[in-house]
Write a protein that holds these residues in place. Structure first.
Motif, PDB file in Angstrom:
ATOM      1  N   GLU A 266      38.046  40.020  35.958  1.00 23.48           N
ATOM      2  CA  GLU A 266      37.949  40.193  37.409  1.00 23.48           C
ATOM      3  C   GLU A 266      38.768  41.398  37.870  1.00 23.48           C
ATOM      4  O   GLU A 266      39.681  41.840  37.187  1.00 23.48           O
ATOM      5  CB  GLU A 266      38.478  38.939  38.119  1.00 23.48           C
ATOM      6  CG  GLU A 266      37.610  37.720  37.907  1.00 23.48           C
ATOM      7  CD  GLU A 266      38.345  36.447  38.311  1.00 23.48           C
ATOM      8  OE1 GLU A 266      38.266  36.089  39.481  1.00 23.48           O
ATOM      9  OE2 GLU A 266      38.995  35.836  37.448  1.00 23.48           O
ATOM     10  N   ALA A 267      38.429  41.871  39.075  1.00 22.65           N
ATOM     11  CA  ALA A 267      39.185  42.976  39.657  1.00 22.65           C
ATOM     12  C   ALA A 267      40.533  42.481  40.169  1.00 22.65           C
ATOM     13  O   ALA A 267      40.640  41.362  40.660  1.00 22.65           O
ATOM     14  CB  ALA A 267      38.385  43.593  40.802  1.00 22.65           C
ATOM     15  N   TYR A 268      41.544  43.328  40.047  1.00 23.31           N
ATOM     16  CA  TYR A 268      42.875  43.014  40.597  1.00 23.31           C
ATOM     17  C   TYR A 268      43.590  44.321  40.871  1.00 23.31           C
ATOM     18  O   TYR A 268      43.339  45.327  40.212  1.00 23.31           O
ATOM     19  CB  TYR A 268      43.700  42.157  39.615  1.00 23.31           C
ATOM     20  CG  TYR A 268      43.890  42.785  38.264  1.00 23.31           C
ATOM     21  CD1 TYR A 268      42.923  42.643  37.267  1.00 23.31           C
ATOM     22  CD2 TYR A 268      45.008  43.562  37.971  1.00 23.31           C
ATOM     23  CE1 TYR A 268      43.078  43.246  36.034  1.00 23.31           C
ATOM     24  CE2 TYR A 268      45.167  44.162  36.738  1.00 23.31           C
ATOM     25  CZ  TYR A 268      44.202  44.005  35.774  1.00 23.31           C
ATOM     26  OH  TYR A 268      44.344  44.610  34.548  1.00 23.31           O
ATOM     27  N   ALA A 269      44.441  44.280  41.867  1.00 27.58           N
ATOM     28  CA  ALA A 269      45.202  45.482  42.223  1.00 27.58           C
ATOM     29  C   ALA A 269      46.682  45.213  42.033  1.00 27.58           C
ATOM     30  O   ALA A 269      47.188  44.166  42.429  1.00 27.58           O
ATOM     31  CB  ALA A 269      44.925  45.857  43.669  1.00 27.58           C
ATOM     32  N   ILE A 270      47.377  46.154  41.390  1.00 28.52           N
ATOM     33  CA  ILE A 270      48.832  46.053  41.248  1.00 28.52           C
ATOM     34  C   ILE A 270      49.445  46.936  42.326  1.00 28.52           C
ATOM     35  O   ILE A 270      49.202  48.141  42.356  1.00 28.52           O
ATOM     36  CB  ILE A 270      49.292  46.526  39.859  1.00 28.52           C
ATOM     37  CG1 ILE A 270      48.653  45.662  38.761  1.00 28.52           C
ATOM     38  CG2 ILE A 270      50.822  46.479  39.763  1.00 28.52           C
ATOM     39  CD1 ILE A 270      48.977  46.119  37.348  1.00 28.52           C
TER      40      ILE A 270
ATOM     41  N   ARG B 291      31.807  47.758  44.219  1.00 29.09           N
ATOM     42  CA  ARG B 291      32.354  47.146  45.421  1.00 29.09           C
ATOM     43  C   ARG B 291      32.208  48.052  46.638  1.00 29.09           C
ATOM     44  O   ARG B 291      32.039  47.587  47.756  1.00 29.09           O
ATOM     45  CB  ARG B 291      33.838  46.860  45.150  1.00 29.09           C
ATOM     46  CG  ARG B 291      34.598  46.170  46.224  1.00 29.09           C
ATOM     47  CD  ARG B 291      36.018  45.917  45.716  1.00 29.09           C
ATOM     48  NE  ARG B 291      36.884  45.592  46.813  1.00 29.09           N
ATOM     49  CZ  ARG B 291      37.505  46.499  47.569  1.00 29.09           C
ATOM     50  NH1 ARG B 291      37.377  47.771  47.318  1.00 29.09           N
ATOM     51  NH2 ARG B 291      38.264  46.111  48.570  1.00 29.09           N
TER      52      ARG B 291
ATOM     53  N   TYR C 175      46.461  46.596  30.768  1.00 28.66           N
ATOM     54  CA  TYR C 175      46.498  45.728  31.954  1.00 28.66           C
ATOM     55  C   TYR C 175      46.948  46.522  33.180  1.00 28.66           C
ATOM     56  O   TYR C 175      46.349  46.442  34.252  1.00 28.66           O
ATOM     57  CB  TYR C 175      47.445  44.538  31.719  1.00 28.66           C
ATOM     58  CG  TYR C 175      47.626  43.723  32.973  1.00 28.66           C
ATOM     59  CD1 TYR C 175      46.701  42.748  33.326  1.00 28.66           C
ATOM     60  CD2 TYR C 175      48.689  43.966  33.848  1.00 28.66           C
ATOM     61  CE1 TYR C 175      46.830  42.024  34.505  1.00 28.66           C
ATOM     62  CE2 TYR C 175      48.834  43.251  35.028  1.00 28.66           C
ATOM     63  CZ  TYR C 175      47.904  42.284  35.351  1.00 28.66           C
ATOM     64  OH  TYR C 175      48.021  41.577  36.525  1.00 28.66           O
ATOM     65  N   GLU C 176      48.015  47.292  32.989  1.00 29.06           N
ATOM     66  CA  GLU C 176      48.551  48.083  34.087  1.00 29.06           C
ATOM     67  C   GLU C 176      47.538  49.136  34.537  1.00 29.06           C
ATOM     68  O   GLU C 176      47.395  49.417  35.720  1.00 29.06           O
ATOM     69  CB  GLU C 176      49.835  48.784  33.629  1.00 29.06           C
ATOM     70  CG  GLU C 176      50.944  47.846  33.196  1.00 29.06           C
ATOM     71  CD  GLU C 176      51.632  47.177  34.368  1.00 29.06           C
ATOM     72  OE1 GLU C 176      51.782  47.824  35.414  1.00 29.06           O
ATOM     73  OE2 GLU C 176      51.995  45.991  34.253  1.00 29.06           O
TER      74      GLU C 176
ATOM     75  N   ARG D  39      41.790  52.071  46.167  1.00 28.72           N
ATOM     76  CA  ARG D  39      41.806  51.409  47.480  1.00 28.72           C
ATOM     77  C   ARG D  39      42.850  52.016  48.411  1.00 28.72           C
ATOM     78  O   ARG D  39      42.873  51.721  49.601  1.00 28.72           O
ATOM     79  CB  ARG D  39      42.093  49.911  47.297  1.00 28.72           C
ATOM     80  CG  ARG D  39      40.977  49.203  46.554  1.00 28.72           C
ATOM     81  CD  ARG D  39      41.288  47.724  46.367  1.00 28.72           C
ATOM     82  NE  ARG D  39      40.277  47.106  45.513  1.00 28.72           N
ATOM     83  CZ  ARG D  39      40.304  45.838  45.117  1.00 28.72           C
ATOM     84  NH1 ARG D  39      41.297  45.054  45.517  1.00 28.72           N
ATOM     85  NH2 ARG D  39      39.350  45.349  44.351  1.00 28.72           N
TER      86      ARG D  39
ATOM     87  N   PRO E 158      42.189  40.917  32.476  1.00 27.63           N
ATOM     88  CA  PRO E 158      41.226  40.024  33.125  1.00 27.63           C
ATOM     89  C   PRO E 158      39.900  40.746  33.406  1.00 27.63           C
ATOM     90  O   PRO E 158      39.888  41.948  33.683  1.00 27.63           O
ATOM     91  CB  PRO E 158      41.908  39.642  34.443  1.00 27.63           C
ATOM     92  CG  PRO E 158      43.360  39.909  34.232  1.00 27.63           C
ATOM     93  CD  PRO E 158      43.426  41.047  33.253  1.00 27.63           C
TER      94      PRO E 158
ATOM     95  N   GLU F 231      35.074  49.094  41.077  1.00 30.65           N
ATOM     96  CA  GLU F 231      35.289  49.678  42.411  1.00 30.65           C
ATOM     97  C   GLU F 231      34.049  50.414  42.906  1.00 30.65           C
ATOM     98  O   GLU F 231      33.772  50.429  44.103  1.00 30.65           O
ATOM     99  CB  GLU F 231      36.516  50.594  42.402  1.00 30.65           C
ATOM    100  CG  GLU F 231      37.828  49.839  42.313  1.00 30.65           C
ATOM    101  CD  GLU F 231      37.957  48.737  43.372  1.00 30.65           C
ATOM    102  OE1 GLU F 231      38.108  49.064  44.563  1.00 30.65           O
ATOM    103  OE2 GLU F 231      37.887  47.541  43.019  1.00 30.65           O
TER     104      GLU F 231
END
Lengths: 371, 336
Positions: B196-200, B20, B162-163, B173, B194, B17
């Protein structure tokens, strides 16, 4: 010759370490056929029927229903009638003692790799090191290389196999350009160039099937054979509710009914399978990639690309395999095809035909590869 | 994809982040270590090394060591958020939050409302919670119910690596202040995460087990214990649904009510003290909205209404265990 044969917990896919015998479909004392469905087995990823690897008289069910056991653990024993119960007891005791001592022999799962091709990072899983023309496995819309978990290992026994993640999918770059079949086919070709593969047997599912047909038509020199599983591109119809629902549903309970559309038996879809799809969809860039591909390939809820008129141009051995209960792409697209394309249609199977009918599909692919 | 620890997952979320979005900054006590002093730079990376390696990449301008004055730097972070940055402040132990309640409760949480929706406060406060660390009663509390109580704050409780990555990226964000709770006993626990970036998304529970007999709703680290209990119970043919709400504010009441209705029996597991905690909150929700679906009273498995003891033997007894969850489920099944 071993009179007593063991049936052990199968290994479905690279990650499987253990499985649960949900229920037995046969009883002690029954004659079982090779390939007969003998049990329902659930793993954390998927539930499926287990087909007997051997034939003979089923003498002993060792694993109880509901029992979770490691891969390779003893499930049942097959032996002719003349073998005494004491010999069966001894066989089971000996097997269990050895298994307890040696432990499950689950080899470390091979890891997917990545390479740069055509300006993108593409992830792929390579299994098998046989010489000769390799096999390329291309998944469908929203899938990834793990979709071949019931197929790749078996094919890898005799062939070098490479399962790739298309752009926008799995561990590959999420940039998909125009998102049309031509762009994705170019990416697969770039992958072949980057990995030094001049010619390959192509196996593609759904949208991946359309990509493989595109390559076979437009780059015949690069394609040794074609197996298209429930491919896109053979007619205008598609259940666009699936595509829209797949993209829009970001909660397990909302997504699940759409994933259940993929299979004839919805019990195949496990909670972890749903969560795996959600994990993919959460990655940065995925939603945009899926939208771009859907708009390019299925504008207005119809397939934009139809290859029917060109199928007679196919020069390599080619087959399509379809489940008659496919709810995404109708199996009628696999009927009345020209002679260049053999069709195999299965009853009681849905869109994920390579999972639901893994044994038959693997046999058909194997026969195609041996031609 | 690789296995990563909770600590690595949080570090990776922060790094991605910060790469980014240049407005993302870190601040807190020793988040790098050594600022303004002679000696080793980036010696600490936070008290447990979670932010280690970020200062050398992003520099002192974006990774700020602060004085040991929580009231000052949390206030500064709230102000920075209100004026255009996206600060991630680390407040070591949630137990110390009391000295900056005004900054959090009266300032950060209220800006959006009191400025007529025209102000946003994209502030993240990362903080450690939970018992099991042999750190006694002033460093072991689970104060997330306090923050859940305040409208305007969002509260995340990641239950594994992961969470942790996905919820922290969402927190950064998010345009509202988020209190991000890291259980200090989980930093070395690994999961597939992962690269890569990911948002839950917030407010969407994760159903980690699906069953028919009992629904277990568990928070934070308790999710793992609930899964363990469910797996053990499955061997005795008692099948449990396990729900990880992921965030206590917003709370996914829809999934809680749906899964409760499916089984009719509910155990709520919360490491916090039993009065006015998440377990009582969920129990109240069920009584009000799902009373007709319940076949048995709601059971709560929580810590006792007492400070976390310093004696290791007593501390171990204090924390809800998989065995206690299992016993609660068995009682419910036996009684109805």
């Amino acid at each position: 010759m071993a009179e007593i044969e063991a049936i052990v917990m199968p290994k479905w896919g690279l990650a499987m370490q253990e499985g649960m015998v949900a229920s037995w479909l046969v009883e002690e004392g029954e004659e079982i056929e090779k390939g007969e469905e003998i049990a329902d087995i659930e793993t954390s990823k998927i539930a499926n029927v287990f087909e007997s690897p051997v034939e003979g008289l089923l003498r002993r069910l060792v694993a109880g229903e509901g029992e979770t056991l490691p891969v390779g653990a003893l499930l049942a024993v097959v032996a002719p009638e003349e073998v005494g119960d004491a010999a069966i007891d001894a066989f089971v005791a000996d097997f269990q003692a050895r298994f307890a001592a040696e432990g499950p022999s689950v080899a470390a799962a091979p890891e997917p790799q990545t390479l740069e091709a055509g300006g993108r990072r593409l992830r792929y899983l390579e299994l098998g090191d046989a010489a000769g023309t390799p096999v390329l496995l291309v998944h469908g819309f929203g899938g990834d290389l793990n979709n071949w978990l019931f197929n790749q290992e078996e094919l890898a026994e005799d062939y070098r196999t490479l399962a790739i993640d298309l752009p926008g999918h799995g561990g590959s770059t999420k940039e998909v350009g125009e998102g049309d079949v031509g762009t994705l086919a170019a990416a697969v070709l770039a992958f072949m160039d980057a990995s030094g593969i001049e010619r390959a047997h192509l196996v593609g599912h759904s949208l991946g099937g359309a990509i493989c047909i595109d390559l076979a038509l437009n780059h015949p020199g690069r394609v040794a054979s074609l197996t298209a599983l429930a491919p896109a591109g053979l007619g205008p119809e598609i259940d666009i509710a699936f595509i829209d629902g797949f993209i829009a549903s970001n909660r397990a309970r909302k997504l699940r009914p759409f994933l259940e559309m993929l299979v004839h038996d919805p019990a195949l879809v496990t909670a972890e399978m749903v969560e795996d799809v959600l994990r993919f969809k959460r990655l940065d860039g995925v939603e945009a990639a899926l939208n771009t591909i859907a708009q390019a390939c299925f504008p207005g809820g119809r397939q934009s690309l139809e290859f029917e008129a060109r199928l007679e141009e196919l020069r390599c051995p080619a087959q399509v395999i379809w489940g008659k209960q496919d709810r995404i792409l109708p199996a009628s697209h696999g009927e009345d095809l020209p002679e260049t394309l053999e069709a195999h249609l299965f009853e009681d199977a849905g869109h994920l035909i390579h999972m639901e009918r893994a044994r038959e599909v693997n046999a058909l692919i194997g026969a195609m590869l041996r031609r | 994809m690789a296995r990563k620890s909770y600590r690595q997952a949080i570090n990776e979320a922060l790094r991605q982040e910060m790469e980014r979005d240049s407005r993302v900054i870190l601040m807190g006590e020793d988040v790098a270590g050594g600022m303004g002093a002679e000696g080793e730079d980036d010696a600490w990376g936070g008290p447990l090394g979670v932010t280690k390696g970020l200062m050398p990449i992003f520099g002192r301008e974006r990774v700020l060591d602060t004085p040991i004055t929580e009231s000052a730097f949390i206030g500064a972070a709230a102000g920075a958020a209100a004026t255009g940055l996206r600060p991630v402040a680390e407040l070591m132990f949630v137990d110390f939050m009391g000295v900056c309640f005004d900054q959090i409760f009266n300032q950060a949480a209220k800006f959006r409302y009191m400025f007529g929706g025209k102000a946003v406060t994209p502030l993240v406060i990362r903080t450690m919670y939970g018992a099991g660390f042999r750190a006694a009663s002033q460093h072991s509390q689970c104060l997330y119910p306090l923050f859940t109580h305040i409208p305007g704050l969002k509260v995340a409780l990641p239950s594994n690596a992961y969470e942790a990555k996905g919820l922290l990226i969402q927190a950064i964000r998010d345009d509202d202040p988020v209190i991000f709770f890291e259980h200090k006993a989980m930093y070395d626990e690994e999961a597939e995460v992962p690269d890569e970036a990911y948002a839950i998304p917030f407010g969407e529970a994760n159903v980690t087990r699906e069953g028919e007999d009992v629904t277990i709703i568990a928070f934070g680290r308790m999710v793992n214990l609930a899964n363990e209990a469910a797996d053990r119970l499955a061997k005795d043919k008692i099948s449990c649904t396990v729900v990880d709400p992921r965030t206590t504010s917003p709370l996914d009441t829809e999934t809680i009510l749906e899964t409760a209705a499916e089984t009719g029996r509910v155990v709520v597991v919360d490491e916090a003290h039993p009065r006015c905690n998440m377990a009582t909150d969920v129990a109240a929700l069920l009584v009000q909205e799902a009373f007709g679906d319940l076949k048995a009273p709601v059971r709560m498995v929580t810590g006792p209404h007492a400070p976390v003891p310093f004696s290791p033997a007593l501390e171990d007894l204090y924390i809800p265990s998989a065995a206690r969850i299992e016993a609660a489920v068995r009682e419910l099944v036996a009684g109805s």
